[in-house]
Scaffold this active site. Structure first.
Site, PDB file in Angstrom:
ATOM      1  N   GLU A 148      -0.741  -2.773  -1.129  1.00  0.00           N
ATOM      2  CA  GLU A 148      -1.520  -3.089  -0.223  1.00  0.00           C
ATOM      3  C   GLU A 148      -3.006  -3.535  -0.271  1.00  0.00           C
ATOM      4  OE1 GLU A 148      -4.045  -1.234   3.040  1.00  0.00           O
ATOM      5  OE2 GLU A 148      -4.459  -1.063   0.833  1.00  0.00           O
ATOM      6  N   ASP A 170      -0.804   1.309  -5.013  1.00  0.00           N
ATOM      7  CA  ASP A 170      -1.625   0.440  -5.993  1.00  0.00           C
ATOM      8  C   ASP A 170      -3.131   0.800  -5.717  1.00  0.00           C
ATOM      9  OD1 ASP A 170      -1.466  -0.663  -3.531  1.00  0.00           O
ATOM     10  OD2 ASP A 170      -2.326  -2.533  -4.125  1.00  0.00           O
TER      11      ASP A 170
END
Ligand SMILES: [Zn+2]
Length: 388
Positions: A148, A88
């Site tokens: 994350e 991400d």
């Protein structure tokens, strides 16, 4: 230089164009932390890449977050070496339209170019290079999270990373590389809180005595919270966001703040929560009420002797490649390396492509370091068993 290492280097040297086009492909799939579809598409692309070397890849489905991916390359029966990272980015959907992947004067740009689509390219080409070079000392295991950047707040990825990492001999995290050649051996943990205060809103001219100012209450709380900072222990409290009130001629009935806390030792967190709760519960202005919510957070990446020993392998590898020596860096920002260390695995972080302006629209990566860092990581994995 040994044969396997030379072959791995040759593989990387011979695949610059492929690495660049994969980088472009990954950056061109928008995968902001809340864009599950995009993150899942990145995971599929990575799986396709690794299918080519016969790695066994598992995509772990998450309901409310981007999926997670693990992949094991190599058939030898031994404890694996880990490569960590995340799929991400911090960039919202639509960023790509104004900031597409481009390369200009040796620097690459695009959402997540540095943090950490470049690191993913390095991880994949290191796995490919070691495979084709015939590296067979240990399996290489890749663990990539899908959320994350938001601290895994909508998934159990942190717990799963600990489970997946446990038993490995070392972890190299391909997170954002620093231009100053720092390799991270310690990261602070973070905890984020939100405090909402409700007072009594009344007209400021007609009946001010009946009002209870939520802003006044929160002003006291802000000062009390900031004063908790303990520089010696490295625990810092920062009220980073504040809002309240509606119009100037009303006693404000509502106010809220957001608090970012950084800390060094994992077991400080309980105490920090207690300190924040005490301030939430304390009433400075009568008849106000306060609610406290704990938002995202990251465990600290603890500084261990084993991390330092792994850093020595990195340092020796730099010397072997005749590159300027790296230094052991300590930073305030969190990463999943924390969970490898919690699992008892020595870790070094920020091994990815080097660049700057992380998380901003100007985020960039230095193209040459994509290839340099891939060679360094491949050599570090090989050297892990010959240096120690
Ligand atoms: Zn990152």
């Amino acid at each position: 230089m040994d044969n396997v290492k030379q072959k791995a280097f040759d593989f990387i040297d011979n695949h610059h164009e492929e690495m660049m086009s994969l980088w472009e492909k990954l950056v061109s799939i928008e995968s902001g932390s809340l864009n599950k579809r995009g993150i899942d598409a990145v995971a599929e692309e990575i799986k396709n890449q690794l299918d080519g070397i016969g790695a066994s890849t598992t995509i772990i489905s998450m309901d409310k977050a981007g999926n997670m991916l693990t992949s094991l390359s190599g058939k030898v029966k031994a404890a694996p070496v880990l490569i960590l990272g995340h799929m991400d980015t911090v960039f919202a959907d639509g960023t790509l339209k104004n900031q597409p992947f481009i390369v200009k004067e040796g620097k690459a740009y695009g959402p997540g170019i540095l943090d950490m689509k470049g690191g993913i390219v390095i991880a994949l080409y290191v796995m490919k290079a070691l495979h084709y070079a015939g590296y067979a000392v240990r399996p290489v295991k890749l663990i990539l999270a899908g959320d994350e950047e938001i601290g895994h707040r909508n998934s159990d990825a942190a717990k799963r990373i600990i489970e997946e990492a446990s038993g490995a001999v070392a972890a190299f995290n391909c997170e954002t590389g620093f231009l100053d050649n720092g390799i991270v051996v310690q990261r602070k943990g973070s905890a984020v809180f939100k405090m909402d205060v409700t007072g009594i809103a009344v007209h400021a001219g007609n009946e001010p005595e009946k009002g209870r100012s939520a802003i006044l209450e929160i002003a006291h709380k802000v000062i009390a919270i900031q004063n908790l900072t303990d520089w010696k222990k490295g625990t810092t409290f920062n009220v980073g966001v504040i809002s309240g009130g509606t119009v100037v001629n009303a006693v404000p009935g509502q106010a809220s703040i957001q608090i970012d806390v950084r800390y060094v030792e994992p077991d400080y967190l309980d105490h920090i929560c207690e300190q924040i709760e005490n301030i939430a519960n304390k009433k400075y202005v009568s008849d106000t009420t306060t609610t406290l919510t704990q938002l995202a957070g990251f465990s600290p990446m603890k500084h261990t002797a084993e991390n330092d020993a792994l850093f020595e392998v990195v340092k020796k590898t730099y010397a072997e490649l005749q590159l300027a020596a790296p230094y052991a860096k300590i930073v305030g920002g969190g990463s999943d390396s924390a969970y490898a260390v919690i699992a008892g695995v020595p870790a070094v972080c920020a091994m990815g492509v080097k660049g700057g302006k992380n998380h901003s629209p100007q985020e960039f990566a230095v193209v040459d370091t994509l290839f340099e860092r891939a060679k360094i990581l491949a050599a570090c994995i090989i050297n892990r068993d010959t240096c120690l």
